[in-house]
Design a protein around this motif. Sequence first.
Motif, short mmCIF file in Angstrom:
data_model
loop_
_atom_site.label_atom_id
_atom_site.label_comp_id
_atom_site.label_asym_id
_atom_site.label_seq_id
_atom_site.Cartn_x
_atom_site.Cartn_y
_atom_site.Cartn_z
N THR A 37 33.27 36.06 -40.73
CA THR A 37 33.21 37.12 -41.73
C THR A 37 32.22 38.18 -41.27
O THR A 37 31.40 37.92 -40.37
N GLN A 38 32.25 39.33 -41.92
CA GLN A 38 31.28 40.38 -41.60
C GLN A 38 29.86 39.87 -41.82
O GLN A 38 28.97 40.13 -41.01
N ALA A 39 29.65 39.12 -42.89
CA ALA A 39 28.32 38.59 -43.19
C ALA A 39 27.85 37.62 -42.09
O ALA A 39 26.67 37.63 -41.71
N GLU A 40 28.75 36.80 -41.58
CA GLU A 40 28.39 35.86 -40.51
C GLU A 40 28.05 36.60 -39.22
O GLU A 40 27.07 36.27 -38.55
N VAL A 41 28.83 37.61 -38.90
CA VAL A 41 28.56 38.41 -37.70
C VAL A 41 27.21 39.12 -37.86
O VAL A 41 26.39 39.12 -36.93
N ASP A 42 26.97 39.68 -39.04
CA ASP A 42 25.69 40.35 -39.28
C ASP A 42 24.52 39.39 -39.09
O ASP A 42 23.51 39.75 -38.50
N VAL A 45 24.05 38.61 -35.31
CA VAL A 45 23.46 39.76 -34.61
C VAL A 45 22.01 39.97 -35.07
O VAL A 45 21.15 40.34 -34.26
N HIS A 46 21.73 39.68 -36.32
CA HIS A 46 20.34 39.77 -36.81
C HIS A 46 19.45 38.79 -36.03
O HIS A 46 18.32 39.12 -35.67
N ASP A 50 21.62 42.34 -29.35
CA ASP A 50 22.73 42.57 -28.43
C ASP A 50 22.95 41.41 -27.46
O ASP A 50 23.94 41.37 -26.75
N GLN A 51 22.04 40.42 -27.47
CA GLN A 51 22.25 39.22 -26.65
C GLN A 51 23.41 38.39 -27.19
O GLN A 51 23.92 37.52 -26.49
N ALA A 52 23.82 38.64 -28.44
CA ALA A 52 24.94 37.92 -29.03
C ALA A 52 26.26 38.26 -28.34
O ALA A 52 27.23 37.53 -28.47
N VAL A 53 26.28 39.36 -27.59
CA VAL A 53 27.49 39.79 -26.89
C VAL A 53 27.38 39.40 -25.42
O VAL A 53 26.39 39.70 -24.76
N LYS A 68 32.42 49.80 -25.95
CA LYS A 68 31.22 49.37 -25.20
C LYS A 68 29.97 50.04 -25.75
O LYS A 68 28.89 49.47 -25.72
N ALA A 69 30.11 51.27 -26.26
CA ALA A 69 28.97 52.01 -26.80
C ALA A 69 28.69 51.64 -28.26
O ALA A 69 27.66 52.03 -28.80
N SER A 70 29.58 50.87 -28.88
CA SER A 70 29.42 50.48 -30.27
C SER A 70 28.33 49.42 -30.42
O SER A 70 27.90 48.81 -29.44
N ASP A 71 27.94 49.17 -31.66
CA ASP A 71 26.93 48.14 -31.90
C ASP A 71 27.55 46.75 -31.76
O ASP A 71 28.77 46.60 -31.80
N PRO A 72 26.71 45.74 -31.58
CA PRO A 72 27.22 44.38 -31.36
C PRO A 72 28.11 43.87 -32.49
O PRO A 72 29.07 43.14 -32.25
N GLU A 73 27.80 44.26 -33.74
CA GLU A 73 28.63 43.83 -34.86
C GLU A 73 30.06 44.30 -34.68
O GLU A 73 31.01 43.55 -34.85
N ALA A 74 30.22 45.58 -34.34
CA ALA A 74 31.55 46.15 -34.16
C ALA A 74 32.28 45.47 -33.00
O ALA A 74 33.49 45.22 -33.08
#
Length: 108
Positions: A37-42, A45-46, A50-53, A68-74
Motif C-alpha cells: 500500500t502507499q502507507a507501507e511504501v511510505d 522509505v521513511h 533512497d537505499q530502499a531502491v 529515475k528522477a522521481s522519489d523512491p516512493e514513486a
Amino acid sequence: MILYGISTCDACKKALKTLERAGKEVAFRDIRANPLTQAEVDRIVHEFGDQAVNKQSTTYRSFNDFLKASDPEAQIMAQPTVMKRPVIQDGDRWFLGWDSATEAALTS
C-alpha cells in the motif's frame, strides 16, 4: 515478524529459511502477488530513504529518465520489484537486505 520480498528472490528465500530454522515466526509478504500500500511504501522509505531502491537492478535500469528522477516512493509504487530485498519488520525494528549483521540481529 514480516519479510517483504518476492518468491523468486534468492536473498528472500535464504532469509526466510534461516529465520524459520532459528524458530522465528515469519509472515512472508510477496510484494508482487500482494502489492504494498502507499502507507507501507511510505514507511519503508521513511526507514531507509533512497537505499530502499535497488539502483543496480535491471528493473531500475529500465526506468525512463522521469522515473529515475522521481522519489523512491514513486519508483516503488510504479514497480514494486525495484525495492531492495528483503525488507524485514520485526516489531519496531526494520532491516534492509540480508547479510551477517542482519542475520545475527534477528536470530540471536
